[in-house]
Design a protein around this motif. Structure first.
Motif, PDB file in Angstrom:
ATOM      1  N   PRO A 192      -1.712  26.643  17.991  1.00 49.84           N
ATOM      2  CA  PRO A 192      -1.560  26.684  19.453  1.00 49.84           C
ATOM      3  C   PRO A 192      -2.573  25.798  20.171  1.00 49.84           C
ATOM      4  CG  PRO A 192      -2.580  28.709  18.654  1.00 49.84           C
ATOM      5  CD  PRO A 192      -2.127  27.952  17.448  1.00 49.84           C
ATOM      6  N   ASN A 193      -2.115  25.181  21.257  1.00 48.37           N
ATOM      7  CA  ASN A 193      -2.980  24.320  22.084  1.00 48.37           C
ATOM      8  C   ASN A 193      -3.698  23.263  21.255  1.00 48.37           C
ATOM      9  OD1 ASN A 193      -3.392  27.211  23.897  1.00 48.37           O
ATOM     10  ND2 ASN A 193      -2.747  25.338  24.924  1.00 48.37           N
ATOM     11  N   ASP A 194      -2.963  22.674  20.323  1.00 53.42           N
ATOM     12  CA  ASP A 194      -3.538  21.617  19.493  1.00 53.42           C
ATOM     13  C   ASP A 194      -3.548  20.306  20.271  1.00 53.42           C
ATOM     14  OD1 ASP A 194      -4.498  20.046  17.474  1.00 53.42           O
ATOM     15  OD2 ASP A 194      -2.882  20.465  16.055  1.00 53.42           O
ATOM     16  N   GLY A 195      -4.378  20.280  21.321  1.00 57.11           N
ATOM     17  CA  GLY A 195      -4.543  19.054  22.106  1.00 57.11           C
ATOM     18  C   GLY A 195      -3.834  19.052  23.447  1.00 57.11           C
ATOM     19  N   TRP A 196      -3.138  20.131  23.833  1.00 53.22           N
ATOM     20  CA  TRP A 196      -2.446  20.159  25.119  1.00 53.22           C
ATOM     21  C   TRP A 196      -2.711  21.483  25.814  1.00 53.22           C
ATOM     22  CZ3 TRP A 196      -0.052  22.080  20.868  1.00 53.22           C
ATOM     23  CH2 TRP A 196       0.601  23.310  21.021  1.00 53.22           C
ATOM     24  N   LEU A 197      -2.513  21.482  27.119  1.00 50.98           N
ATOM     25  CA  LEU A 197      -2.548  22.714  27.906  1.00 50.98           C
ATOM     26  C   LEU A 197      -1.815  22.493  29.220  1.00 50.98           C
ATOM     27  CD1 LEU A 197      -4.795  21.766  30.069  1.00 50.98           C
ATOM     28  CD2 LEU A 197      -6.416  22.941  28.635  1.00 50.98           C
ATOM     29  N   GLY A 198      -1.633  23.571  29.984  1.00 48.93           N
ATOM     30  CA  GLY A 198      -0.924  23.511  31.251  1.00 48.93           C
ATOM     31  C   GLY A 198      -1.860  23.315  32.423  1.00 48.93           C
ATOM     32  N   LEU A 199      -1.323  22.822  33.531  1.00 49.86           N
ATOM     33  CA  LEU A 199      -2.112  22.505  34.714  1.00 49.86           C
ATOM     34  C   LEU A 199      -1.529  23.182  35.958  1.00 49.86           C
ATOM     35  CD1 LEU A 199      -2.494  18.644  34.137  1.00 49.86           C
ATOM     36  CD2 LEU A 199      -4.180  20.409  33.566  1.00 49.86           C
ATOM     37  N   TYR A 200      -2.441  23.762  36.763  1.00 56.28           N
ATOM     38  CA  TYR A 200      -2.093  24.263  38.097  1.00 56.28           C
ATOM     39  C   TYR A 200      -2.965  23.501  39.096  1.00 56.28           C
ATOM     40  CZ  TYR A 200       0.613  28.087  36.111  1.00 56.28           C
ATOM     41  OH  TYR A 200       1.561  28.827  35.442  1.00 56.28           O
ATOM     42  N   PHE A 201      -2.350  22.541  39.796  1.00 47.17           N
ATOM     43  CA  PHE A 201      -3.096  21.634  40.655  1.00 47.17           C
ATOM     44  C   PHE A 201      -3.536  22.314  41.947  1.00 47.17           C
ATOM     45  CE2 PHE A 201      -0.512  18.940  37.952  1.00 47.17           C
ATOM     46  CZ  PHE A 201      -1.425  17.968  37.550  1.00 47.17           C
ATOM     47  N   SER A 232      -1.780  45.366  39.872  1.00 45.52           N
ATOM     48  CA  SER A 232      -0.548  45.574  40.624  1.00 45.52           C
ATOM     49  C   SER A 232      -0.330  47.045  40.946  1.00 45.52           C
ATOM     50  CB  SER A 232       0.637  45.047  39.816  1.00 45.52           C
ATOM     51  OG  SER A 232       0.814  45.814  38.637  1.00 45.52           O
ATOM     52  N   ASN A 233       0.515  47.277  41.906  1.00 47.25           N
ATOM     53  CA  ASN A 233       0.910  48.625  42.266  1.00 47.25           C
ATOM     54  C   ASN A 233       2.099  49.058  41.420  1.00 47.25           C
ATOM     55  OD1 ASN A 233      -1.006  48.788  44.417  1.00 47.25           O
ATOM     56  ND2 ASN A 233       0.388  47.535  45.673  1.00 47.25           N
ATOM     57  N   PRO A 234       2.299  50.369  41.249  1.00 48.87           N
ATOM     58  CA  PRO A 234       3.443  50.848  40.464  1.00 48.87           C
ATOM     59  C   PRO A 234       4.765  50.277  40.994  1.00 48.87           C
ATOM     60  CG  PRO A 234       1.943  52.648  40.930  1.00 48.87           C
ATOM     61  CD  PRO A 234       1.452  51.480  41.736  1.00 48.87           C
ATOM     62  N   GLY A 235       5.572  49.770  40.068  1.00 49.22           N
ATOM     63  CA  GLY A 235       6.863  49.213  40.437  1.00 49.22           C
ATOM     64  C   GLY A 235       6.824  47.803  40.964  1.00 49.22           C
ATOM     65  N   GLU A 236       5.641  47.230  41.093  1.00 48.57           N
ATOM     66  CA  GLU A 236       5.520  45.871  41.625  1.00 48.57           C
ATOM     67  C   GLU A 236       5.848  44.857  40.531  1.00 48.57           C
ATOM     68  OE1 GLU A 236       2.498  43.738  44.780  1.00 48.57           O
ATOM     69  OE2 GLU A 236       1.704  45.181  43.334  1.00 48.57           O
ATOM     70  N   LEU A 237       6.609  43.844  40.886  1.00 47.05           N
ATOM     71  CA  LEU A 237       7.044  42.835  39.936  1.00 47.05           C
ATOM     72  C   LEU A 237       5.945  41.794  39.711  1.00 47.05           C
ATOM     73  CD1 LEU A 237       9.274  41.472  38.210  1.00 47.05           C
ATOM     74  CD2 LEU A 237       9.977  40.263  40.279  1.00 47.05           C
ATOM     75  N   ILE A 238       5.640  41.536  38.455  1.00 44.83           N
ATOM     76  CA  ILE A 238       4.691  40.483  38.097  1.00 44.83           C
ATOM     77  C   ILE A 238       5.471  39.368  37.421  1.00 44.83           C
ATOM     78  CG2 ILE A 238       2.611  39.894  36.795  1.00 44.83           C
ATOM     79  CD1 ILE A 238       2.160  41.947  38.993  1.00 44.83           C
ATOM     80  N   MET A 239       5.360  38.157  37.957  1.00 50.22           N
ATOM     81  CA  MET A 239       6.090  37.028  37.389  1.00 50.22           C
ATOM     82  C   MET A 239       5.188  35.799  37.343  1.00 50.22           C
ATOM     83  SD  MET A 239       9.660  35.223  38.628  1.00 50.22           S
ATOM     84  CE  MET A 239       8.926  34.559  40.124  1.00 50.22           C
ATOM     85  N   SER A 240       5.098  35.189  36.185  1.00 50.10           N
ATOM     86  CA  SER A 240       4.380  33.932  36.066  1.00 50.10           C
ATOM     87  C   SER A 240       5.230  32.815  36.653  1.00 50.10           C
ATOM     88  CB  SER A 240       4.082  33.625  34.596  1.00 50.10           C
ATOM     89  OG  SER A 240       3.289  34.630  34.017  1.00 50.10           O
ATOM     90  N   VAL A 241       4.593  31.907  37.369  1.00 51.18           N
ATOM     91  CA  VAL A 241       5.302  30.753  37.916  1.00 51.18           C
ATOM     92  C   VAL A 241       4.654  29.491  37.365  1.00 51.18           C
ATOM     93  CG1 VAL A 241       6.006  31.961  39.996  1.00 51.18           C
ATOM     94  CG2 VAL A 241       3.845  30.706  39.984  1.00 51.18           C
ATOM     95  N   GLY A 242       5.334  28.366  37.550  1.00 49.62           N
ATOM     96  CA  GLY A 242       4.783  27.108  37.067  1.00 49.62           C
ATOM     97  C   GLY A 242       4.783  27.043  35.551  1.00 49.62           C
ATOM     98  N   TYR A 243       3.763  26.452  34.997  1.00 48.86           N
ATOM     99  CA  TYR A 243       3.674  26.224  33.558  1.00 48.86           C
ATOM    100  C   TYR A 243       3.848  27.512  32.764  1.00 48.86           C
ATOM    101  CZ  TYR A 243       1.650  24.742  29.067  1.00 48.86           C
ATOM    102  OH  TYR A 243       1.432  24.482  27.731  1.00 48.86           O
ATOM    103  N   CYS A 244       3.196  28.586  33.169  1.00 51.40           N
ATOM    104  CA  CYS A 244       3.219  29.838  32.402  1.00 51.40           C
ATOM    105  C   CYS A 244       4.563  30.549  32.465  1.00 51.40           C
ATOM    106  CB  CYS A 244       2.108  30.778  32.882  1.00 51.40           C
ATOM    107  SG  CYS A 244       0.443  30.260  32.423  1.00 51.40           S
ATOM    108  N   HIS A 245       5.442  30.129  33.349  1.00 49.11           N
ATOM    109  CA  HIS A 245       6.780  30.713  33.382  1.00 49.11           C
ATOM    110  C   HIS A 245       7.580  30.295  32.156  1.00 49.11           C
ATOM    111  CE1 HIS A 245      10.264  32.574  35.228  1.00 49.11           C
ATOM    112  NE2 HIS A 245      10.971  31.472  34.991  1.00 49.11           N
ATOM    113  N   TYR A 246       7.283  29.105  31.632  1.00 44.72           N
ATOM    114  CA  TYR A 246       8.035  28.559  30.509  1.00 44.72           C
ATOM    115  C   TYR A 246       7.233  28.490  29.222  1.00 44.72           C
ATOM    116  CZ  TYR A 246      11.003  27.039  34.353  1.00 44.72           C
ATOM    117  OH  TYR A 246      11.805  27.019  35.477  1.00 44.72           O
TER     118      TYR A 246
END
Length: 314
Positions: free
Chosen positions: A70-79, A112-126
């Protein structure tokens, strides 16, 4: 609740190229706990929201055995600011704070609060693994992307095995291959198209699309040279499976590559990414594969373009 927004709000806004600590992705991946939340500077190149340390990293990203390294020379970016990041490889210096997709998701879930939706966006979504948050970037020139070749590169960062290492392909996989090659050599475009489909794209069934696909396979595409090379035998390669795939009993893919020049020893593909059928290559490959359950018969798929747009090395 959007995970990225939560993390961006929590991240300190003091990481700059001048203040950041020089690092490499591979040293951070070797001991990530020591690097989390630190401000680092990386030198390499980007395409979109992904950073690559070098050419080897572009091959390891998305390799068939990627999860073993994993991460053998690459990573994600959040500008820090959306600047319309270039889609073509571009030299960069980037600075940001080291985070991890799974670690950040767990932190967001804990807040988060109970029942609250947690969703990754950007790079971590995929994707997963290491990322930099609050990224600032200095763009340089376009990055040259020569296709990597040779045994040293294949063993270091490729994901193809030779038949010497992997043994011979299954006889069941060779039967449709022989029929396909025979159809190409005799110019039977309908038979060739009935045996091979686009692996990386769907071939439309309207008359014009079918006519173009048939000519691609027989007369006007990268396999046309087989019509004047009746005795030519392919070189066989097999994708390198991850440990998990091996444990799950997954069937590996095979690639039959035909050389269009006098000798392809120095330019054979080292990676699934390059085992394609492109007019600018010295070879043309077909993929022999089964569905992941292994219940369907072997099929032929044609990768009609290289995945990363590497320039040919000749």
């Amino acid at each position: 609740m959007l995970l990225a927004a939560l993390l961006a709000a929590a991240a300190p806004q003091t990481c700059t190229l001048e203040e950041a600590q020089p690092a490499t992705v591979r040293e951070m991946a070797a001991a990530p706990d020591k690097w989390f939340d630190r401000c680092v500077r990386l030198e390499g190149f980007t395409t979109g929201n992904t950073f690559y340390q070098d050419i080897a990293a572009t091959y390891r990203y998305g390799a068939s055995d990627e999860e073993d390294r994993p991460n053998d020379g690459w990573l994600g970016l959040y500008f820090r600011e959306d600047g319309g990041e270039p889609r073509r490889p571009t030299r960069v210096s980037v600075a940001g704070r080291v985070h991890d997709c799974a670690r950040d998701y767990e932190a967001a879930a804990a807040q988060s609060n109970p029942g609250e939706l947690i969703m990754s966006v950007g790079y971590c979504h995929y994707r997963g693994g290491l990322v930099l948050l609050d990224v600032v970037v200095r763009y340089g020139k376009a990055a040259a992307m020569p296709r990597a070749t040779g045994e040293k590169a294949r063993l270091a960062f490729g994901d193809l095995m030779t038949s010497t290492e992997a043994g011979a392909p299954p006889s069941e996989a060779l039967r449709p291959l022989r029929r396909f090659v025979a159809a190409v050599r005799t110019g039977d475009a309908a038979a060739a198209a009935g045996l091979a489909d686009g692996y990386n794209r769907t071939i439309r069934k309207d008359p014009n699309s079918l006519a173009l696909w048939r000519s691609f396979l027989t007369t006007d595409g990268p396999f046309a040279f087989l019509r004047t090379a009746p005795g030519l035998e392919p070189a066989f390669f097999r994708n390198r499976q991850s440990r998990e795939d091996v444990e799950n009993g997954s069937t590996p893919d095979w690639f039959a590559c035909f050389c269009a020049t006098a000798d392809c020893a120095a330019v054979w593909p080292i990676s699934v990414k390059d085992a394609a059928a492109d007019a600018d290559q010295a070879y043309a490959c077909v993929r022999l594969y089964r569905d992941f359950t292994g219940h369907k018969p072997w099929a032929i798929g044609i990768d009609t373009r290289k995945h990363r747009g590497f320039n040919e090395p000749y």
